[in-house]
Structures are given as C-alpha cells and as structure tokens.
Write a protein that holds these residues in place. Structure first.
Motif, PDB file in Angstrom:
ATOM      1  N   THR A   1       0.375   2.321  -3.305  1.00 30.61           N
ATOM      2  CA  THR A   1      -1.103   2.513  -3.789  1.00 30.61           C
ATOM      3  C   THR A   1      -1.983   3.578  -3.173  1.00 30.61           C
ATOM      4  O   THR A   1      -2.948   3.983  -3.676  1.00 30.61           O
ATOM      5  CB  THR A   1      -1.658   1.201  -4.070  1.00 30.61           C
ATOM      6  OG1 THR A   1      -1.764   0.454  -2.863  1.00 30.61           O
ATOM      7  CG2 THR A   1      -0.991   0.436  -5.107  1.00 30.61           C
ATOM      8  N   ARG A   2      -1.748   3.670  -1.776  1.00 26.88           N
ATOM      9  CA  ARG A   2      -2.583   4.263  -0.993  1.00 26.88           C
ATOM     10  C   ARG A   2      -2.262   5.648  -0.745  1.00 26.88           C
ATOM     11  O   ARG A   2      -1.204   5.865  -0.479  1.00 26.88           O
ATOM     12  CB  ARG A   2      -2.661   3.429   0.340  1.00 26.88           C
ATOM     13  CG  ARG A   2      -3.764   4.055   1.358  1.00 26.88           C
ATOM     14  CD  ARG A   2      -4.001   3.207   2.458  1.00 26.88           C
ATOM     15  NE  ARG A   2      -5.036   3.888   3.388  1.00 26.88           N
ATOM     16  CZ  ARG A   2      -5.007   3.246   4.969  1.00 26.88           C
ATOM     17  NH1 ARG A   2      -4.448   2.246   5.178  1.00 26.88           N
ATOM     18  NH2 ARG A   2      -6.123   3.711   5.462  1.00 26.88           N
TER      19      ARG A   2
ATOM     20  N   SER B   1       0.967  -1.258  -0.072  1.00 25.23           N
ATOM     21  CA  SER B   1       0.015  -0.022   0.123  1.00 25.23           C
ATOM     22  C   SER B   1       0.657   1.155  -0.146  1.00 25.23           C
ATOM     23  O   SER B   1       0.262   2.407  -0.232  1.00 25.23           O
ATOM     24  CB  SER B   1      -1.047  -0.039   1.289  1.00 25.23           C
ATOM     25  OG  SER B   1      -0.225  -0.161   2.455  1.00 25.23           O
TER      26      SER B   1
ATOM     27  N   THR C   1       0.374   9.215  -2.629  1.00 26.55           N
ATOM     28  CA  THR C   1       0.977   7.776  -2.168  1.00 26.55           C
ATOM     29  C   THR C   1       2.423   8.420  -1.353  1.00 26.55           C
ATOM     30  O   THR C   1       3.020   9.422  -1.825  1.00 26.55           O
ATOM     31  CB  THR C   1       1.391   6.745  -3.088  1.00 26.55           C
ATOM     32  OG1 THR C   1       2.148   7.233  -4.089  1.00 26.55           O
ATOM     33  CG2 THR C   1      -0.036   6.498  -3.764  1.00 26.55           C
TER      34      THR C   1
END
Length: 298
Positions: free
Chosen positions: A148-149, A145, A161
């Motif tokens: 991606t987050r 993540s 990100t």
C-alpha cells in the motif's frame, strides 16, 4: 763387471710404460664423456614418459548416466574452478526447500536478481554491494505496507508501491527478506501475510526462482532494552514457521541467520553496536558470500 746387470744408456722403462697407458686413459675418458653427452641429448630429444598411478574416479555431479570421471587431479581442479565461476550449485528439489551450501557462484548470477525487503535490504544500496542486482526496498516497510505504501520513485516523479514496481521487472531470481518490522504481528498473521507476498511475486514472475530469507537475529543488548520489539527466541520460532511456509509454497528457504549468530544465538555485538539490528558493510559482504554459496540453478 757383469755387463748384463747394467741397463743401456737412455733406458726409460717406467716412463715408457706410463707413456703407453696415458693415451689409453685419455681415450677412455673421452669415450665416457662422449657417451654421457650423447645420452643427455637423447633424453632431451626423446624423454621417457612418466606414467602416474591411476587416479581415483570421481562421480560427476552433472552426469545422469551413472558413469564416473577418470580425469587426473589437475584436470578435475580446473574443471571445478570453471564450474564454480560459471555455474551455481544445484539443490535437490525434494521435500525440503532449505538451500544447502554449494559451489561459489559467479557475480553474474545476480544480474537478473531482484531483492525485496525493508531497511536491511535497503542497505544493499547504501553499501553498494552486489550492485548488478535490482533492489526494491524501503526503511520501515512491513508485510502490509509493502502493498500500500508508495515509496519507489518513478522517472516521471510519481511513486509506486514495492509490489507494483516489481511488476515492471523481469527477474530470474527474487530474494525476499522481511524482518523485525513484520514480526510484531501474531505468528499466524505473519505467515499469512508473508504467504500473500510470495504468491503475488510468483504470479508476477512465474519463471523466477524465489528465495525466502530467514529473519536475522538481534543483539543481546537489544533484547535487554525496554523498547525492544522482539527477542531471538521469538525470531527463531517465526523462522521455523517461515521455513514450513516456504516448503508449502514450493519456494526456497535460505537460513541466512546462521552466519549472523554468536554462540548464544544472538546477533554478534560487533556487527551492530549502535541499534542492535542493522549492520555495516563488512557484514553485508558476509551475507552476500553466503548467498553466493547457497544458490540453485535455473
């Protein structure tokens, strides 16, 4: 009556002899005092130099010619203090990338430092330690993540990100710490994902010093919990693989975990009495004291 046996009136034989000696004694005493005063003034005006024993020579760490230093101990101490406040310790770029203990590093060393990580790194902002450094972190982030987050807020209200946000900076040093959130992966997957993170940051900042920090231990009480994600034996195993990966990638490895372990190898219970993973300001200071004595120069 024998007049010869009588002394003339007014005879002062003994007193006269005493009177003759008294001026001599006074004169002698005066001469002695004057000599002492003259000697004292001379010592103040022209003291005798004390020549101390020849000090032992100490090899200079910055001298590549093989010469040694012959400074006196006081000069050596002053020089050492100046070096420790202005410079970081240099680590041999040999086959091992494990950073050993060196001189105390000045806070300014972290002016261009970028810290990347999860909730442990997030605590740097929470407890305001090493506030001159830049921190890109988020609670619950992991090795997937982090790519991606979108968790880092921008001035325009949008978010990026951590990896995208890191490209906006120009750090001289990068400290990475990904912990328990990522260790749920199989070891091979963990090392592969961690290697991807290291490679990406090096591509973004090819001139930066990259530090990979060891995963920190958990408390013994945490290991006993039914919902425990991992245990310290597994953490140690992953850290060994992490150090090997750092060597393969040519980046530095910091065994920060060593200062957090008690005699059993677990996180000190007093460090994290609540959840067994996270710790307070006192231990953040211990962490940064470790970083300040385990640094490499650019």
């Amino acid at each position: 009556m024998n007049n010869r046996s009588q002394k003339p009136r007014g005879y002062r034989g003994h007193k006269k002899r005493g009177s003759d000696l008294l001026p001599v004694l006074i004169l002698t005493l005066a001469v002695a005092i004057l000599s002492a005063l003259v000697a004292g003034v001379w010592q103040l005006a022209d003291p005798v130099d004390y020549i101390p024993p020849e000090p032992k020579t100490v090899s200079s760490s910055s001298d590549t010619s093989g010469e040694s230093s012959s400074q006196d101990p006081a000069s050596q101490e002053a020089s050492s203090q100046e070096q420790s406040s202005e410079e970081s310790s240099t680590v041999d770029n040999g086959s091992s990338t494990l950073v050993g203990e060196g001189e105390w590093t000045a806070s300014s060393y972290f002016d261009d430092a970028l810290f990347v990580g999860d909730s442990i790194t997030e605590g740097i902002k929470l407890y305001d330690v090493m506030s001159n450094a830049t921190v890109l972190s988020y609670t619950g982030i992991n090795l997937d993540s982090i790519f991606t987050r979108e968790v880092i807020p921008m001035e325009d209200g949008s978010k990026k990100t951590i990896i995208d946000a890191s490209a906006d900076y120009d750090p001289g040093k990068i400290y990475i710490l990904m912990g328990v959130n990522s260790i749920q992966m199989a070891k091979e997957d963990f090392i592969s994902a961690y290697g991807r993170l290291v490679d990406t940051l090096r591509q973004q900042h090819p001139d930066a010093i990259v530090y990979v920090q060891s995963i920190l231990p958990v408390t013994a009480d945490y290991e006993k919990r039914a919902d425990a994600v991992t245990d310290n034996a597994t953490i140690d195993e992953y850290n060994e693989a992490l150090m090997a990966m750092a060597e393969e990638k040519g980046v530095y490895y910091l065994n920060v975990a060593e200062i957090f372990k008690d005699e059993t190898g677990a996180l000190f219970s007093e460090a994290s009495p609540t959840d067994g993973i996270h710790f307070g300001a006192t231990w953040y200071r211990k962490w940064f004291d470790y970083l300040r004595t385990h640094a490499v120069s650019q």
